[in-house]
Structure formats: structure tokens, C-alpha cells
Design a protein around this motif. Sequence first.
Motif, short mmCIF file in Angstrom:
data_model
loop_
_atom_site.label_atom_id
_atom_site.label_comp_id
_atom_site.label_asym_id
_atom_site.label_seq_id
_atom_site.Cartn_x
_atom_site.Cartn_y
_atom_site.Cartn_z
N LYS A 90 26.91 10.08 21.87
CA LYS A 90 26.56 8.75 22.39
C LYS A 90 25.18 8.27 21.92
N ASN A 91 24.17 9.12 22.01
CA ASN A 91 22.83 8.68 21.64
C ASN A 91 22.22 9.54 20.53
N LYS A 92 23.04 10.22 19.75
CA LYS A 92 22.57 11.03 18.62
C LYS A 92 23.24 10.49 17.36
N LYS A 93 22.42 10.12 16.37
CA LYS A 93 22.95 9.53 15.15
C LYS A 93 22.24 10.13 13.94
N ILE A 94 22.94 10.19 12.83
CA ILE A 94 22.33 10.51 11.55
C ILE A 94 22.44 9.26 10.68
N PHE A 95 21.55 9.13 9.70
CA PHE A 95 21.62 7.94 8.86
C PHE A 95 21.13 8.22 7.46
N LEU A 96 21.52 7.33 6.57
CA LEU A 96 21.10 7.34 5.17
C LEU A 96 20.61 5.93 4.87
N ALA A 97 19.43 5.83 4.25
CA ALA A 97 18.86 4.51 3.94
C ALA A 97 18.41 4.46 2.49
N LEU A 98 18.59 3.30 1.90
CA LEU A 98 18.15 3.03 0.53
C LEU A 98 17.26 1.80 0.61
N GLY A 99 16.08 1.87 0.00
CA GLY A 99 15.18 0.73 0.10
C GLY A 99 14.13 0.72 -0.99
N TYR A 100 13.08 -0.02 -0.72
CA TYR A 100 11.95 -0.18 -1.62
C TYR A 100 10.70 0.25 -0.86
N GLU A 101 9.81 0.96 -1.52
CA GLU A 101 8.58 1.37 -0.86
C GLU A 101 7.38 1.00 -1.71
N LEU A 102 6.39 0.40 -1.07
CA LEU A 102 5.12 0.07 -1.72
C LEU A 102 4.01 0.71 -0.91
N GLN A 103 3.16 1.48 -1.57
CA GLN A 103 1.97 2.03 -0.94
C GLN A 103 0.81 1.82 -1.89
N LYS A 104 -0.25 1.22 -1.36
CA LYS A 104 -1.45 1.02 -2.17
C LYS A 104 -2.42 2.17 -1.91
N LEU A 105 -3.19 2.50 -2.93
CA LEU A 105 -4.11 3.62 -2.86
C LEU A 105 -5.28 3.35 -3.80
N GLU A 106 -6.45 3.72 -3.39
CA GLU A 106 -7.63 3.66 -4.25
C GLU A 106 -8.22 5.06 -4.29
N ARG A 107 -8.43 5.56 -5.50
CA ARG A 107 -8.98 6.91 -5.63
C ARG A 107 -10.18 6.91 -6.57
N LEU A 108 -11.06 7.86 -6.36
CA LEU A 108 -12.26 8.02 -7.18
C LEU A 108 -11.90 8.88 -8.38
N LYS A 109 -12.20 8.37 -9.57
CA LYS A 109 -11.90 9.09 -10.81
C LYS A 109 -13.19 9.38 -11.56
N ASN A 110 -13.20 10.48 -12.27
CA ASN A 110 -14.33 10.87 -13.11
C ASN A 110 -13.88 10.93 -14.55
N TYR A 111 -14.76 10.46 -15.43
CA TYR A 111 -14.51 10.56 -16.87
C TYR A 111 -15.77 11.11 -17.50
N GLU A 112 -15.61 12.08 -18.38
CA GLU A 112 -16.77 12.71 -18.98
C GLU A 112 -16.46 13.09 -20.42
N ASN A 113 -17.40 12.80 -21.32
CA ASN A 113 -17.31 13.29 -22.69
C ASN A 113 -18.71 13.70 -23.13
N SER A 114 -18.92 13.97 -24.41
CA SER A 114 -20.22 14.46 -24.88
C SER A 114 -21.32 13.41 -24.82
#
Length: 174
Positions: free
Chosen positions: A127-151
Motif C-alpha cells: 500500500k505505501n511501499k513503492k519502487i521507481f525508475l526515473a530518467l531525467g536531466y541533471e545540472l550542477q554548477k561547481l567552482e574549483r581552485l586550479k593550479n598551473y605550474e611550469n618552469s
Amino acid sequence: MKKYIFLSLIIFIVLGTKAQRGGHFIFGTTIGTGIALSTPESTPFTWSLLGYYSIGRRFSAGIGTGLSFYEKTLIPLFVTAKFTLLPLRKFTPYLECGAGYSFAPDPNANGGFYLNPSVGLQYTLLKNKKIFLALGYELQKLERLKNYENSLFRAEFAEKLRHHSISIKVGFLF
């Protein structure tokens, strides 16, 4: 960051306590993955906890949280709305949309906007127990700190990312 996780757990505990007294509350959990649509490509793995309040026979609204694993871990905190397209039966199609903000526990990253519209099919076990399958679109924004190094020089900069993916989730409602 810890205060957001703590706040999410408190909300679920309070809602869970009230759910014992009435039939308007529904809880769920999902696991999922996706097909990455953005560059840099990162296949996500997601786990979420959901709490819904039934507003009518076919509409419910609620909150959710969980973990999303891309190249960095994100903790989305979102509101969600769910509409069943047909009256409840053994198999019931539905539309759902979650929107909110993702927090990054890594000190070298910041979270951002979260959006996850989907279409799914739920199967009633009891009665109150269900399983499901979903198909959709996901957007997550993220900002990360990057390092770049050369000679010749060393640079540190903030990289803004938008993870777009086709999401595939399975879950359990109780």
C-alpha cells in the motif's frame, strides 16, 4: 558545511516523527548515475534522501539532500515537486523536478545551482511501499581552485564548471 548536513538531518528527523501520526508524509531514497554531456566529462554517481508532503491525491512537494560524486563531492539541498500523471495504480507514471543549491565540502571548491527535472515510473509493492525508475536531466554548477605550474611561472585560478548529464535513478518510497 557541517551545519547544512546537520540541518538536513534535523528536518528529516522532525518530518519522520510527524509521519508516524499521519499519512501525508512520504520518504524515499535513490541511487543513480548518468551520462555526462559536458566537458570535462565526469560520470556522476548520486545518492539522495527525499521527504514529501502529499498536498493532494496526485501532487506532493518536499525537500531532499544527498551526495553527488563528480570530480569533487557535492551535497545538494533542494526542494522538489512530484505529480503523478494518472491515478495511483500498480504502475504509475510521474513527473518530478528538484531545484536548489549544492554545497562542496572541499575547501578548494564552491558548490552552485542544482536542477533535476525527471520523468519516471513507480511500481506499488504494498500500500505505501513503492519502487521507481526515473530518467531525467541533471545540472550542477561547481567552482574549483586550479593550479598551473611550469618552469616560467605558477598560476592559481578559479574554474567554473557546469555538469550536465542525463540522469538515471532507481529508488524506494516508504
